[in-house]
Each structure stands twice: as structure tokens, then as C-alpha cells.
Design a protein around this motif. Structure first.
Motif, PDB file in Angstrom:
ATOM      1  N   ASP A  83     -13.585  28.992 -18.317  1.00 37.87           N
ATOM      2  CA  ASP A  83     -14.961  29.444 -18.092  1.00 37.87           C
ATOM      3  C   ASP A  83     -14.939  30.700 -17.218  1.00 37.87           C
ATOM      4  O   ASP A  83     -14.477  30.684 -16.088  1.00 37.87           O
ATOM      5  CB  ASP A  83     -15.729  28.313 -17.400  1.00 37.87           C
ATOM      6  CG  ASP A  83     -17.186  28.662 -17.204  1.00 37.87           C
ATOM      7  OD1 ASP A  83     -17.589  29.814 -17.474  1.00 37.87           O
ATOM      8  OD2 ASP A  83     -17.944  27.769 -16.790  1.00 37.87           O
TER       9      ASP A  83
ATOM     10  N   ARG B 223     -10.204  29.134 -23.212  1.00 37.70           N
ATOM     11  CA  ARG B 223     -11.155  28.072 -22.883  1.00 37.70           C
ATOM     12  C   ARG B 223     -11.668  28.175 -21.450  1.00 37.70           C
ATOM     13  O   ARG B 223     -12.615  27.505 -21.075  1.00 37.70           O
ATOM     14  CB  ARG B 223     -10.438  26.725 -23.041  1.00 37.70           C
ATOM     15  CG  ARG B 223     -11.105  25.793 -24.029  1.00 37.70           C
ATOM     16  CD  ARG B 223     -10.254  24.571 -24.238  1.00 37.70           C
ATOM     17  NE  ARG B 223      -9.431  24.706 -25.430  1.00 37.70           N
ATOM     18  CZ  ARG B 223      -8.604  23.757 -25.874  1.00 37.70           C
ATOM     19  NH1 ARG B 223      -8.479  22.625 -25.225  1.00 37.70           N
ATOM     20  NH2 ARG B 223      -7.912  23.942 -26.970  1.00 37.70           N
TER      21      ARG B 223
ATOM     22  N   MET C 229     -29.307  11.322 -23.707  1.00 36.95           N
ATOM     23  CA  MET C 229     -28.799  11.485 -22.360  1.00 36.95           C
ATOM     24  C   MET C 229     -27.670  10.484 -22.066  1.00 36.95           C
ATOM     25  O   MET C 229     -26.663  10.836 -21.501  1.00 36.95           O
ATOM     26  CB  MET C 229     -29.920  11.257 -21.344  1.00 36.95           C
ATOM     27  CG  MET C 229     -31.127  12.169 -21.546  1.00 36.95           C
ATOM     28  SD  MET C 229     -30.710  13.904 -21.319  1.00 36.95           S
ATOM     29  CE  MET C 229     -30.279  13.873 -19.575  1.00 36.95           C
ATOM     30  N   THR C 230     -27.877   9.249 -22.468  1.00 35.84           N
ATOM     31  CA  THR C 230     -26.902   8.220 -22.142  1.00 35.84           C
ATOM     32  C   THR C 230     -25.587   8.476 -22.884  1.00 35.84           C
ATOM     33  O   THR C 230     -25.591   8.565 -24.100  1.00 35.84           O
ATOM     34  CB  THR C 230     -27.416   6.856 -22.612  1.00 35.84           C
ATOM     35  OG1 THR C 230     -28.807   6.827 -22.403  1.00 35.84           O
ATOM     36  CG2 THR C 230     -26.755   5.729 -21.864  1.00 35.84           C
TER      37      THR C 230
ATOM     38  N   SER D   4     -22.517   7.297 -24.755  1.00 39.59           N
ATOM     39  CA  SER D   4     -22.301   6.023 -25.421  1.00 39.59           C
ATOM     40  C   SER D   4     -21.233   6.219 -26.479  1.00 39.59           C
ATOM     41  O   SER D   4     -21.039   7.305 -26.994  1.00 39.59           O
ATOM     42  CB  SER D   4     -23.595   5.547 -26.074  1.00 39.59           C
ATOM     43  OG  SER D   4     -23.975   6.448 -27.069  1.00 39.59           O
ATOM     44  N   PRO D   5     -20.491   5.143 -26.810  1.00 35.81           N
ATOM     45  CA  PRO D   5     -19.518   5.271 -27.884  1.00 35.81           C
ATOM     46  C   PRO D   5     -20.253   5.598 -29.164  1.00 35.81           C
ATOM     47  O   PRO D   5     -21.323   5.049 -29.436  1.00 35.81           O
ATOM     48  CB  PRO D   5     -18.875   3.884 -27.951  1.00 35.81           C
ATOM     49  CG  PRO D   5     -19.804   2.972 -27.245  1.00 35.81           C
ATOM     50  CD  PRO D   5     -20.617   3.788 -26.304  1.00 35.81           C
ATOM     51  N   LYS D   6     -19.717   6.519 -29.941  1.00 40.37           N
ATOM     52  CA  LYS D   6     -20.422   6.954 -31.136  1.00 40.37           C
ATOM     53  C   LYS D   6     -19.576   6.676 -32.371  1.00 40.37           C
ATOM     54  O   LYS D   6     -18.791   7.508 -32.774  1.00 40.37           O
ATOM     55  CB  LYS D   6     -20.738   8.446 -31.050  1.00 40.37           C
ATOM     56  CG  LYS D   6     -21.486   8.806 -29.798  1.00 40.37           C
ATOM     57  CD  LYS D   6     -22.070  10.188 -29.852  1.00 40.37           C
ATOM     58  CE  LYS D   6     -22.971  10.427 -28.640  1.00 40.37           C
ATOM     59  NZ  LYS D   6     -23.685  11.649 -28.650  1.00 40.37           N
ATOM     60  N   PRO D   7     -19.713   5.508 -32.950  1.00 44.14           N
ATOM     61  CA  PRO D   7     -18.927   5.243 -34.154  1.00 44.14           C
ATOM     62  C   PRO D   7     -19.398   6.132 -35.290  1.00 44.14           C
ATOM     63  O   PRO D   7     -20.591   6.223 -35.558  1.00 44.14           O
ATOM     64  CB  PRO D   7     -19.205   3.776 -34.455  1.00 44.14           C
ATOM     65  CG  PRO D   7     -20.428   3.426 -33.698  1.00 44.14           C
ATOM     66  CD  PRO D   7     -20.658   4.451 -32.643  1.00 44.14           C
ATOM     67  N   THR D   8     -18.483   6.831 -35.916  1.00 46.25           N
ATOM     68  CA  THR D   8     -18.829   7.668 -37.053  1.00 46.25           C
ATOM     69  C   THR D   8     -18.362   6.940 -38.301  1.00 46.25           C
ATOM     70  O   THR D   8     -17.649   5.950 -38.199  1.00 46.25           O
ATOM     71  CB  THR D   8     -18.115   9.019 -36.919  1.00 46.25           C
ATOM     72  OG1 THR D   8     -16.741   8.760 -36.679  1.00 46.25           O
ATOM     73  CG2 THR D   8     -18.662   9.808 -35.759  1.00 46.25           C
ATOM     74  N   PRO D   9     -18.748   7.426 -39.501  1.00 45.93           N
ATOM     75  CA  PRO D   9     -18.244   6.747 -40.692  1.00 45.93           C
ATOM     76  C   PRO D   9     -16.729   6.705 -40.566  1.00 45.93           C
ATOM     77  O   PRO D   9     -16.091   7.691 -40.242  1.00 45.93           O
ATOM     78  CB  PRO D   9     -18.655   7.664 -41.839  1.00 45.93           C
ATOM     79  CG  PRO D   9     -19.702   8.555 -41.315  1.00 45.93           C
ATOM     80  CD  PRO D   9     -19.564   8.577 -39.821  1.00 45.93           C
TER      81      PRO D   9
END
Lengths: 364, 284, 284, 364
Positions: C180, C178, C1-2, C4-9
Motif C-alpha cells: 500500500d 501489493r 458487514m458480518t 461469515s464462511p461463504k460456501p460457494t458452489p
């Protein structure tokens, strides 16, 4: 593997996202083979906690120990955990079997071993017949089971679940609650499950932690937390609670009397640390209340007259909104077992009653 | 919950003009070129409507076939180089913070804002014998004699890659930007090393973008005429130059038309593959 | 839910080549052209490195200003026509059944698969005095004298619209696809007539596509040189022809460079508006 | 407005989507000012029914009458109904106030009238302070209330709601159920609400219809449908039911005896149309069952020994999975009101009891 029976340990873990503290000095111990839930509202830091365990994020301070190994600097692909994503994150370009085999292939297992393990994992979630389908050809519930199989096939030490039932229809959710718990007992793996649904957490978990604004509020068995919430927030989050603010008049052994303005003296079990004169909140759950037309106490220590403000029929029970003498509104949930005859109507007067043991005293 | 066809207000007055546009504006010129390709060249240029297929049969001349072959080879190499350079570029842009993505895309497209001729001349200044590159290499002591760079296949390749790289980056960016990050995380969680995440998940899932980018680079490279003319000189003629030559110098429009139709037929093979792979929609 | 920054490889080995590519391949030629624009023309063409701004001051000549003004005017009209024709086209494609969308987009792009020169010549065959259009109109008895269509502003406009319409359709399609559908339905449900649904909801929500399409058509129209050369003749010179003329005929590269930099400056105004409106990302 | 008090009438409405019949000869009458729910699983045709009422689709046959007017050929913008979309469908380029004003502007009302009505509508959903925000700056619950205000500001004769609470968190959903019903009572507009959540439908509706595969199975008040489901499907959908297949042995007045193989004779209320010898399904709701260690009937007409297979603590109640003598599994939900002492444990034997009146007999 360490000898103390702990599967996961968080030690004073803190994680910031920009200016906000997502997880705030969180310490937790999760035992081997237990179904542990992390319960909290949006923004409570529960998803961040899960991502810290999976290794997608690194804590700013504090340590994470999984199966006795410190996880600092260990990337997700080298941790003995697997995550079931909230949106399942199935690889759309691989078949069901391809998805389930992925983790084993990446670990470099020989094909001869991968085949039987994939078959076994798909049989476990009752999807053996659909192994050649693509994820897009499956229903939501089936996708969820593929995601489970894809994680469990690796025999991880810990299975992480992010809102595992959040995307399912209500009927299916109720079925999967039971199924997920049964699965966990069968495979014996530690499950760590993040959810905002308190019913889900109570039903499935061996133990659970309640988080709020990145902090741990309480940890314990579902019954501990349901019957003895540590704070008004927990009491409210675990199920809408009725509260009365008052001041402790006196304590005799296990018994406290609380003076509530506009209502009178209320009896509740004493709790350590709350002494005479302290301001307290007396809480009683809606389903622990008794409503009758009869003024007699009938063995209930607390009883006074209320007015029925609203009646909501809800199938197995009727929900009443009640106006108390001090004009507060309380909610009562009364089973419909006795039939329509005994039900109350809006506008009626009634007597609200409950036993001393049903109330929980919280310091204010 | 139920998926169902959802008729929206249909604006019927919107449907007629596009149909007319497609037919008149796009169809008529193409048919006209096709007709011309079966006509004969008049004595002083121009067209004589004597139906013939010699414009097509004369393409079989080894001279022309060699030019077709060279064009094909240069276009393939250009496409491969653009893919190898464009993929990391697109990946970095798609993974950059939102507010930087627009700026980076802008940087990729900026060369398009100047005249193509001017930009190609800039490459001439850089690559010629007394040009910037040779001067730099001589000054650094890496070479002692200036290299012959201009009027080689290498110069043409540099010009083509420079001209068409953005056509590769844009569809790749679109595909990568759409890629669900949780799929990358799932692969990482399932024991894939970063390189495996890339080859097993990122690359296959951006396939429509790869196909679209390759087609969008391959086709104009195959028909290019300004770049090989200026950077390749007489030695590296491509089909585009040949057609240009037929139209502007020899004034044999029928033969020029047949050449461009044969080119188009070759291109159709690529396009059919492209449509079969479902990549058409992803080019936007 | 939160959120958050999502660092990927992060694939660090992917970051260095694109940075190098952007600087060398895109930056160096532009800087070189800029340098040349401050140099002088040598006696026999070529460049003399005598720093001067005369290449810029001499643009103020009314002759050149008229050409700039004509180019601007033609580019604006081209853009408006492309928008008016491209919007319904894109809307129909975006609302077509999924499997048809690819085919329709393919039809829009198909003219790009043939040589631009050949396609422009086709328009010459159609528009000239003894051309297809005049013959058709004469045969139908609508006119008695052939019309002078070729070598007019109208011919240039037709050529420009024909050449750049796909650049308008593709970003508009992306924006409309795109959109809706439930927003369209909500407006309809809230008492909007179809025309109001269009002006109040569809049009504002496709604004990034409109901006992207307009920029993508306006810029190449402004710098076009093949189309005005072949269809406009000597009477309708545009900035692109002027630059081409300086480079290929007069061989005054410094003046040609300064012209193309002034053109680029004008274009930057449009691009800044475009970026401010956040439209950059929507062009893909 | 017609005089018969009906707001919406569907007469034999059929709608096909390609080869599937989405709505199959559906006839329904919805009264003025009532909160009417259409309940059904995915694919039951409930959303199509709503879209037919809104005018986005036209029926293949049959008629729709809203406020006495035939709706054939009437486009959505000329119908006296407004729809609250499942995803809210707020215009992202307009402020909250702009969204709410949209319908009034399209109806050509003067600005002087639009302003006060927008203010009033936003006050009603407690969002007056956020009128200048864009939808993207609001929480899910706030967006939902804007969508409500945007529809209600037009004073439609009928408000259509498509899964109005589906996208909300559980806690918020429970609050909004009460709030939505209160709002409907305040404005007095007919609400037609489509949902797959039976709890939501029971709690909010004055009456509801159960749909399955495009067909109407039952229509009635929540209590009608909960206590007297017309078919096994309805019984199951309204709340997981326990069933026993058997054959009617005899009927005496209002009382039927049913012979169930492996268990014996079960007592249930007789229903019209079910005669002696007929195959029937006896259903009893999990919360109507009683479980005790004491073999004595205690006034329960049905009672036999069972084995406790699984115990699930769920806060206010404990759920038991029970193995019956014929090896079927039943579910019982027992309130936790009496404390932990009386609870059963997995593997224990117990006596399952229920009164005749608690069972519902359904023809098989």
C-alpha cells in the motif's frame, strides 16, 4: 403463491458460525409488496439472515418459506429471489447489458424476449445510454443502478438488498433513498433490505425489524419503532436518546409519575406491564426537548434548570449538550428556524422542558 | 477521493543498478548467440567469423522440420494436459481454508526440490519393460505381456507434464485466489447452475492466469531436452535435443545457435499474444 | 458487514482428479527414488534390492562433504547476489506506470525463452581466455594479460545468478506491487528519510516476497549441474554434478538417489522456515 | 512562528494532473488553532490541496507557507505537519505503541522521552490498554484513534485529516464528530480537515472552505455559509435547497420583490449587486418551510397552495415532496414534534408558507 398475503416467512430460524450464534430463533413474516428493512449493528446477524434467504447458507434449524414454498435444500439458482450485493458484484467482463441479460439467459429465455426486457430494465434505472459500457467505466451510483436492474429484470418475488446505499457518497445516498422507495412502489415487488443506518431504514421502509446479537428485538412500522421503542437498545439505536433512571411512584390511568434521584418527579405515559415501584428508564429524544430562558412551564409538564455545556451549530439545527441537576449530560436538538438571536451559549443557564407525551417509559 | 498520481520517495540510487543488470546480464549473452548464429563452424568445431545465413537456410531440411513439428505437437499436448489437470487443482487450493493453501502449494512444488535428472530416472524405473507399472499391471492380470512404454511419445508426455505442471498451477492459483467470491455467488443467485457458474464467470475471469500458465508450460516444453533424451530415446528427438546435439556432440555452435533463435522466434508469437491479452502481470 | 464462511458452489467433480494427480504423479516417483536409495548397485550398474544404508553412510567421506559445503556456499552467495540485484529491479518495476510493468517483467523473463544450454555457452564465449570480456579489457588497456575467468567459482556464480535472478524478481515484484503506497507516504510524513522509509517499512512489508524469492533461488542453485559443469569445469564440482555423475557415468543409481535425498533433507530445513514465515502463498 | 496568527497560507496555488487542473489559483489563510474544513465533492481538488500541504506533491505555481516558513522544496519528513490518512495507513507489522512511537523515533528522540509521550498520546485517545495489539486486531474506530494518536504525538503545528470519519459506521461517525472537535480544542493544534460530508464540516469546523473544480467558492464560518451561501452550488451542496427562478421586480431598502412565472410575487432579502430587472434564483431550505391547512398568512410573507406529492417519515421529522403551482417539486422537512395528528398525506392540498428572511437571493 399462498393466499395469506405473506411473501417471506422465517420460523424459528437458527444459524451458527462456529461457536457464535449468528441468528438465534428468528421468526419473521414479511408481507407481499412491502419494503421491509432489517436494521442492526455489525454482528447482529442481519447479513446472515439475508444469505439464508438467498440460499447461500442453510439454517441449522427452523424453516424458511418464500411465496408459500419451503426452501429447505433449494439452491440459490432455484429460488424466486434476487440479491443486490453490497459491493454490487457486477461481472467485470460483461457489458452493462450483458450483466442485466445474464439472469434471463440462465433461465433459458429466448433472445427475442431477453432484448426488450433488458432495454426496459435499463430504462427503468435511467441507464439505457450506457448499456455497452463495462462496469469499471461507470460511477459508483451507476454501478448501483446496474446491480438493481440486473436483479429486477428477473421479476423476482422478493428482492434482497445488502446495505444498498452503503458505498455511496452522502449526497447521492439521500437521493437514492427516495429513488429506491419510488422504484419499489412502481414494480410492486417485496423488498427486503439490510442496513445499519437507522435513517435509511426509517425513510425507506414500510416496516422494519431491529436485530441485536442474532435476536429480534422489535418489528413494526418506522413510526411504531421510533415513537415506541421496546427496549433501551432500540431507543438508542434508532436515534441517540436521553435517559433518566428512576422508580415508578404511581400510575393513574394513562399517566405515570417517576421519581428520579437528584431531579424530582417526571411525568410520562404509562405502559402495560410497568407497575408502581418498578425501576424504569425515562427516555426523551433530543429533538423533542424544548429549551427556554423563561422559567414558566408554558404547558410543558416536565421542566427544570440545566446548564449549557456545549453548543454545536449544524446548519438546520443547533445541538446542545446540557448538564442536568444530577450531573448527567443530555443532548437537545433545536431547529434554527428562529434565527441566531434566540440561540444559547456555552455556560449559560436555561430551562429544559418537555410534554408528558414526548417521553417513553422502558422497564429496566 | 480524487485519483491522482502519487509520487513516493523515489530512491534514485535504486534505479541505476537494475538498468545496468538488464543490459549487461540479459542483453549481451543473447546478442552474442545471435552473432554466432551468423558465423561458420570451424574445422575442429569452434567458430569462424565468416558471415553467412546457411545456418538458417539449412533448417528447411525436412528432417529438421519434422523435429520442429514433433516438438510443437508435444508441447501443445503437454500444455493442454497441464491445463486440464492444473485448473481443478488450482481451484481446490484457492478455495481451501487459508491455512491449508500454503501446505497444498508446497505439495505441488515439492518435486522441484529433488534433482530433475533423478526424478526423470524415477520415471524410467516406472515405465521400462520390467518396470513398476508393467509389474503392477501383470500382477493384477490386466495384461499378459509387458507393454513397451518407455521410449515412446507417451513417456515423453508424462515426463513433460510431470515437470511443468507446477508452472501451470501457480499462476492459475494466483488468478483464482484473487477472484471475488461474490461474483460466483451473484451468478449462482442469477439462476446459473454450478457448471454455468464455472464456464460463464470463473473461467473467463481467470483468463490471465490461464494464458500465463499456458505460456509458462508451452515454452519450456518446446525447448525440453533432458526429458525426451531419457524417456523418449532416439525415436522422439525434439528441438532441444537437436540443439544439445549440435552443441555437445557435433560441436556446430553456429547451427545450434540458429536453431535456438528460430525456436525463440516461434515462441515470440505466443508471447505477443500473451502480452496483448494483458496476461504478463498476472504470471506473478 | 458480518464476516461469515461463504460456501460457494463446490463443484465436487473437480476434487477427485487433483487428489489422484498429486498422489500418483508426484508421490510415486519420489517414493521410488527413496526405495532405490536403500538398494545396492548391481555389478553392471542397475539395482539390486539388498536393503542397505551404506549409500547414506558413505556420504560422510570428506570428499563428498567438501562438495556439499562448496555447493551450499555457492548457493548462499548466489541467493545474496540475486536479492541485492533483484530487489531494486523489482521495486522499479512495481513503481513503474501500469502499462510498463508488463513490458519490464517480460524483459526480465526473456532469457528463459532460449535454450539454457545455449545461454550457458554464451557465457563460455564471454568468459574464456580469448573471450569477449578479456578482449574488451585488453583493448581498453585495463589489463595486459588475459584473465583466467572461465572454470572458476566466479564463472559459476555469474552463471547461477544469470539463470535464477528471474525467480527472485517475480515474487519480490508481487510483494512490492501489493504494498500500500499510503504506508510509504505515512512513514515519509512521520519524519522518516527515504532510506529509513525503505528499511523500516518497505523492506519488512515485502518480507514474504524476500523469503519466497530466496527459497526459489537457493534450492535450484544448490542442485544445479549444467552451469557448474560448463562454466566451472572439473575444479568446481557441485552436488548436482556429483548426482549426475553417479547416474550417467558411474551408473550407481542407489548412491545418486541417496545423495539427492540428503540434498532434499537440507532443503527441507529452508522450506520449513519459509512455511513458518507464512511466505508460501506469496510466491505466486 | 510568525506574528500574524496565521498557521497556513496558500497563495495562488495551482496544481495540474496531466490535462486537468486539480487546484486552480487557490488562496487560503488558516489561523492558528482553528478547526478548518475543506468541503467539496469528488474531484473538487480538496485531496490534492491536502497532499500539497503534506508535501507529497509540489505546486506548479504559487506558494505554500506553514508557520511562517515557505515550503517550496521541503520534503514531507521536514514539514511541521502530520497527516491522518483516509484509510489510516497504520503500519501492519508494528504494534499500536510501535506505530505511535514511529514519528518520535524518526526524529531521533531518546527512548526515555518516547515512552511517556506514547503512553500519554494513547491515553488521550483511550487506547492505553491496547498498546501491544497489532492494527489488524482493532476495530475500525480504534484504528482511527491510533492514526490520530500517531499524528498528534509529534505535536505538529498543523494536523491534516483526510476524510477522517469516512470509513466509520454512521453511529460511530456521529460520536467521533463531537470527540474530534473536543480533542482539537484540548490540544490547541490547527486542524485542516478534508471532507465531502457537509454535516460533518458544519458540525466540527470553526471555519470552512467550499471547493468546486479546483476553485474556492466560499470561505467562512459554518453559519455564514449555511445562511448566506455565495452561489447556487454552495447552497445546494450545503443542504438540498429549493429554488425558484425569477426576475427582480423592485428593491426597497433591504427588501426585494421577485416575480416568478406561474407563482407570482416572492419576497426576499435584497443582496448587494443584484438590481431590479436582474434574473435571480430564490432559494429556501427545506427545514425553513411551513406547511398548514389554514390559508391565513399567520405572519408569513410568502404563501401559496401546493399539492403533497409524497410523504416520507424519517423519525424526528417528516419529509414532504410538494408540487408547486408551476409544477416544480420542492422538498419540505417538518419536525414531528406535534404528533401524527397534524401530518399531511399524499394527494392532499396544503398551504406552503415562509418568512421573507428565510429566503436567500442568488444571482443567476
Amino acid at each position: 403463491m399462498d393466499g395469506n398475503g405473506n411473501s417471506v416467512e422465517l420460523r424459528e430460524v437458527t444459524k451458527r458460525h462456529g461457536a457464535t450464534v449468528a441468528v438465534d430463533r428468528l421468526s419473521l413474516t414479511i408481507r407481499k409488496g412491502e419494503f421491509f428493512s432489517i436494521l442492526g449493528p455489525s454482528g447482529s446477524g442481519k447479513t446472515t439472515t439475508l444469505r439464508l434467504l438467498a440460499g447461500f447458507e442453510q439454517p441449522d434449524s427452523g424453516g424458511i418459506i418464500i411465496e408459500g414454498r419451503h426452501m429447505e435444500g433449494v439452491p440459490p439458482n432455484r429460488r424466486p429471489v434476487n440479491l443486490v450485493f453490497q459491493n454490487y458484484a457486477l461481472f467485470p467482463h460483461m457489458t452493462v447489458a450483458g450483466n442485466v441479460a445474464f439472469g434471463l439467459e440462465m433461465q433459458g429465455l429466448p433472445q427475442a424476449e431477453i432484448g426488450p426486457r433488458v432495454t426496459e430494465a435499463l430504462a427503468m434505472v435511467r441507464l439505457a445510454a450506457k448499456q455497452d459500457r463495462l462496469p469499471a467505466q461507470l460511477s459508483g451510483g451507476e454501478q448501483q443502478r446496474v446491480a438493481l436492474a440486473r436483479a429486477l429484470v428477473n421479476h423476482p418475488a422478493v428482492l434482497l438488498l445488502d446495505e444498498p446505499l452503503g458505498a455511496l457518497d452522502k449526497q447521492l445516498r439521500l437521493e437514492m433513498e427516495v429513488e429506491l422507495k419510488a422504484l419499489q412502489e412502481r414494480v410492486g415487488i417485496t423488498f427486503v433490505c439490510v442496513t445499519h443506518d437507522q435513517e435509511e431504514a426509517l425513510t425507506m421502509s414500510d416496516r422494519l425489524a431491529v436485530l441485536h446479537q442474532g435476536r429480534l428485538l422489535q418489528v413494526g412500522t418506522p413510526e411504531d419503532i421510533y415513537t415506541a421503542p421496546a427496549s433501551a437498545f432500540v431507543a438508542n439505536f434508532i436515534g441517540v436518546s436521553n435517559g433518566l433512571s428512576g422508580r415508578v411512584e404511581g400510575i393513574v390511568g394513562q399517566h405515570a409519575t417517576v421519581l428520579v434521584e437528584g431531579i424530582g418527579v417526571i411525568h410520562a405515559p404509562a405502559v402495560p406491564g410497568v407497575d408502581a415501584g418498578a425501576p424504569v428508564l425515562v427516555t426523551v429524544r433530543p429533538e423533542r426537548l424544548h429549551l427556554s430562558r423563561d422559567q414558566a412551564p408554558e404547558g410543558y409538564q416536565n421542566h427544570f434548570a440545566v446548564r449549557v455545556a456545549k453548543v454545536i451549530y449544524a446548519g438546520n439545527e443547533t445541538q446542545y449538550l446540557l448538564t442536568l441537576p444530577n450531573n448527567q449530560t443530555w443532548k437537545a436538538r433545536i431547529p434554527n428556524a428562529d434565527g441566531a438571536a434566540t440561540r444559547f451559549h456555552a455556560g449559560e443557564s436555561a430551562y429544559l422542558k418537555w410534554r408528558t407525551a414526548e417521553a417513553v417509559l422502558l422497564p429496566e | 477521493m480524487t485519483p491522482s498520481p502519487k509520487p513516493t520517495p523515489s530512491f534514485p540510487w535504486l534505479v541505476i543498478p537494475p538498468a545496468a543488470v538488464l543490459i549487461v546480464l540479459f542483453g549481451v549473452p543473447l546478442l552474442l548467440v545471435l552473432a554466432v548464429s551468423f558465423a561458420s563452424r570451424g574445422t575442429y568445431g569452434g567458430i569462424e567469423w565468416a558471415l553467412t545465413v546457411t545456418n538458417y537456410t539449412s533448417i528447411a531440411d525436412p528432417l529438421y522440420l519434422r523435429i520442429f513439428w514433433r516438438s510443437l505437437w508435444l508441447a501443445v499436448v503437454t500444455t493442454v494436459i497441464c491445463l486440464a489437470m492444473g485448473f481443478p487443482l488450482a481451484y481446490v487450493i484457492a478455495r481451501a481454508p487459508r491455512r491449508w493453501q500454503g501446505v497444498l502449494l508446497f505439495l505441488v512444488i515439492i518435486p522441484f526440490w529433488t534433482n530433475f535428472l533423478v526424478r526423470t530416472y524415477a520415471w524410467m524405473f516406472i515405465l521400462r519393460t520390467e518396470g513398476l507399472l508393467n509389474q503392477a499391471l501383470l500382477a493384477l492380470g490386466l495384461i499378459h505381456e509387458p507393454l513397451s512404454l518407455l521410449f515412446t511419445d507417451w513417456a515423453v508426455l508424462i515426463g513433460l507434464v510431470y515437470g511443468y505442471l507446477p508452472f501451470m498451477v501457480l499462476p492459475l492459483y494466483a488468478a483464482l485466489e484473487r477472484l471475488d467470491r461474490s461474483l460466483v455467488e451473484a451468478a449462482w443467485d442469477l439462476y446459473a447452475k454450478p457448471a454455468q457458474v464455472f464456464t460463464r464467470v470463473v473461467l473467463p475471469l481467470s483468463r490471465p492466469g490461464v494464458i500465463a500458465g499456458c505460456v509458462l508450460v508451452f515454452i519450456p516444453s518446446l525447448g525440453a531436452y533432458v526429458t525426451p533424451d531419457l524417456l523418449g530415446g532416439a525415436r522422439t528427438m525434439m528441438v532441444g535435443n537437436l540443439i544439445q546435439h549440435q552443441y555437445l556432440v557435433v560441436r556446430d555452435w553456429p547451427f545450434g545457435s540458429s536453431l535456438s533463435f528460430v525456436l525463440m522466434a516461434g515462441v515470440l508469437a505466443a508471447v505477443l499474444y500473451y502480452l496483448r491479452a494483458g496476461g504478463a502481470r498476472s504470471l506473478t
